[in-house]
Design a protein around this motif. Structure first.
Motif, short mmCIF file in Angstrom:
data_model
loop_
_atom_site.label_atom_id
_atom_site.label_comp_id
_atom_site.label_asym_id
_atom_site.label_seq_id
_atom_site.Cartn_x
_atom_site.Cartn_y
_atom_site.Cartn_z
N ILE A 213 40.71 39.19 -4.57
CA ILE A 213 41.40 38.26 -5.46
C ILE A 213 42.05 37.14 -4.64
N PHE A 214 42.74 37.52 -3.57
CA PHE A 214 43.39 36.51 -2.73
C PHE A 214 42.36 35.72 -1.93
N LYS A 215 41.28 36.39 -1.51
CA LYS A 215 40.26 35.68 -0.75
C LYS A 215 39.59 34.61 -1.59
N ILE A 216 39.34 34.91 -2.85
CA ILE A 216 38.71 33.93 -3.74
C ILE A 216 39.55 32.66 -3.79
N GLY A 217 40.86 32.83 -4.01
CA GLY A 217 41.75 31.68 -4.12
C GLY A 217 41.91 30.92 -2.82
N THR A 218 42.15 31.65 -1.73
CA THR A 218 42.42 30.98 -0.46
C THR A 218 41.19 30.34 0.15
N LEU A 219 40.01 30.90 -0.11
CA LEU A 219 38.80 30.34 0.46
C LEU A 219 38.38 29.08 -0.28
N TYR A 220 38.49 29.09 -1.60
CA TYR A 220 38.02 27.94 -2.37
C TYR A 220 39.07 26.84 -2.44
N SER A 221 40.28 27.18 -2.89
CA SER A 221 41.34 26.18 -3.00
C SER A 221 42.69 26.87 -2.95
N PRO A 222 43.31 26.94 -1.78
CA PRO A 222 44.59 27.65 -1.63
C PRO A 222 45.67 27.21 -2.60
N LEU A 223 45.73 25.92 -2.92
CA LEU A 223 46.78 25.43 -3.83
C LEU A 223 46.65 26.04 -5.22
N LYS A 224 45.43 26.37 -5.63
CA LYS A 224 45.25 26.98 -6.94
C LYS A 224 45.85 28.38 -6.98
N LEU A 225 45.98 29.01 -5.82
CA LEU A 225 46.60 30.32 -5.75
C LEU A 225 48.10 30.22 -5.53
N PHE A 226 48.52 29.35 -4.61
CA PHE A 226 49.93 29.28 -4.24
C PHE A 226 50.79 28.51 -5.24
N THR A 227 50.21 27.52 -5.90
CA THR A 227 51.01 26.72 -6.84
C THR A 227 51.58 27.55 -7.99
N PRO A 228 50.79 28.38 -8.68
CA PRO A 228 51.36 29.20 -9.75
C PRO A 228 52.46 30.14 -9.26
N ILE A 229 52.29 30.69 -8.06
CA ILE A 229 53.31 31.56 -7.50
C ILE A 229 54.59 30.77 -7.24
N SER A 230 54.42 29.56 -6.69
CA SER A 230 55.56 28.71 -6.40
C SER A 230 56.30 28.32 -7.67
N VAL A 231 55.54 27.94 -8.70
CA VAL A 231 56.15 27.54 -9.98
C VAL A 231 56.90 28.72 -10.60
N THR A 232 56.31 29.91 -10.52
CA THR A 232 56.96 31.10 -11.07
C THR A 232 58.29 31.38 -10.39
N LEU A 233 58.29 31.30 -9.06
CA LEU A 233 59.53 31.53 -8.31
C LEU A 233 60.57 30.46 -8.64
N PHE A 234 60.12 29.22 -8.78
CA PHE A 234 61.04 28.13 -9.10
C PHE A 234 61.69 28.34 -10.48
N LEU A 235 60.88 28.72 -11.46
CA LEU A 235 61.41 28.94 -12.81
C LEU A 235 62.36 30.14 -12.85
N LEU A 236 62.02 31.19 -12.10
CA LEU A 236 62.91 32.35 -12.02
C LEU A 236 64.24 31.95 -11.39
N GLY A 237 64.17 31.08 -10.37
CA GLY A 237 65.39 30.61 -9.73
C GLY A 237 66.27 29.80 -10.68
N ILE A 238 65.63 28.93 -11.47
CA ILE A 238 66.37 28.12 -12.44
C ILE A 238 66.99 29.00 -13.52
N VAL A 239 66.20 29.94 -14.03
CA VAL A 239 66.71 30.84 -15.08
C VAL A 239 67.87 31.68 -14.56
N ASN A 240 67.73 32.17 -13.33
CA ASN A 240 68.81 32.97 -12.74
C ASN A 240 70.07 32.13 -12.52
#
Length: 286
Positions: A213-240
């Motif tokens: 799962i991680f290889k698919i994302g990081t090999l083809y387009s890392p930002l497609k994998l890391f951006t959703p994780i980053s956005v999730t953490l950011f929203l959790l931080g704002i909510v908290n």
């Protein structure tokens, strides 16, 4: 130079090979046939000598991917056709795969149906791989993990350095071809029950499920994998932050950690994207 080289990685597949190899010799004698004996402890070595075909001997098992790479390096053909040695892949499907490849594709993958999956777990996992990879690459990926495929030899060999020594080479090469803009197509195949015991382990397969799962994302387009994780953490931080501000009127360490983590994850993805682009650009120049 032969037009097609048939490469077969084999580990303790004597019972299947003694039936498969004569069929290949009879039906495709004009093709180069290479068997990579990956440290077998049965009578595979003796069989290959008896049949007098081109073979590569690994003194110990290096893995399916390592066998694939060894066979590709030894092949002297314009196209490489990979198939398993366990009796699942049928000789009758080779002609169709090659004919489809000759239509102008860079890679044609043998597409299995539901009955061609070894178990419900494998079917579920492969279906998820196909769905995820389709979302990532923006194309319909019908069978990401099939090992029965024919590829342009020159283009395939460009990515040997990327291929793992284990069982996930099909995933890696498929994503590499999509990433480079090469044309990939699928051809329906018939898959039968394997002969002998499978080398797949359920627990290891489950772990490989996560890695792929991680290889698919990081090999083809890392930002497609890391951006959703980053956005999730950011929203959790704002909510908290909003919660603690209303509850106790302060900005907590947890909020700070989540917000900083979101920035770090996004930057990692951005750097990975640049490295990935440079990596593929360099291979195109070779």
């Amino acid at each position: 130079m032969s037009s097609v080289a048939i490469i077969i990685p084999a580990k303790n597949e004597f019972d299947s090979l003694k039936k498969l190899i004569p069929k290949l010799i009879s039906s495709f004698n004009e093709y180069e046939i290479i068997v990579v004996n990956d440290g077998s402890t049965d009578k595979t070595s003796e069989l290959l000598r008896e049949l007098d075909i081109k073979s590569i001997e690994h003194k110990y098992s290096k893995g399916n991917g390592a066998a694939i790479k060894a066979g590709a390096r030894a092949a002297n053909a314009e196209a490489l056709l990979f198939m398993d040695a366990d009796g699942q892949h049928q000789v009758n499907d080779i002609k169709g795969l090659v004919e489809e490849f000759k239509q102008g594709y860079d890679m044609v993958v043998g597409q299995r149906n539901r009955t061609g999956q070894a178990s419900f777990f494998r079917y579920f996992a492969n279906s998820f791989y196909n769905w995820l990879s389709s979302k990532v690459v923006g194309h319909d990926v019908k069978d990401l993990t099939s090992g029965f495929r024919v590829v342009d030899a020159k283009k395939f060999k460009r990515f040997l350095y990327l291929l793992p020594n284990g069982f996930s080479y099909p995933t890696t090469i498929t994503m590499a071809f999509f990433r480079s803009g090469y044309s990939v197509n699928y051809y329906p195949i018939t898959v039968k029950d394997r002969i002998g015991k499978s080398h797949i382990n359920l627990i290891k397969d489950g772990f490989r499920f996560i890695i792929i799962i991680f290889k698919i994302g990081t090999l083809y387009s890392p930002l497609k994998l890391f951006t959703p994780i980053s956005v999730t953490l950011f929203l959790l931080g704002i909510v908290n932050y909003i919660y603690t501000l209303l509850d106790s009127g302060r900005f907590t360490n947890m909020s700070a950690t989540l917000l900083v983590s979101s920035i770090i994850v996004f930057l990692i993805g951005l750097v990975s994207e640049q490295i990935n682009s440079i990596q593929f650009e360099n291979k195109e120049e070779d």
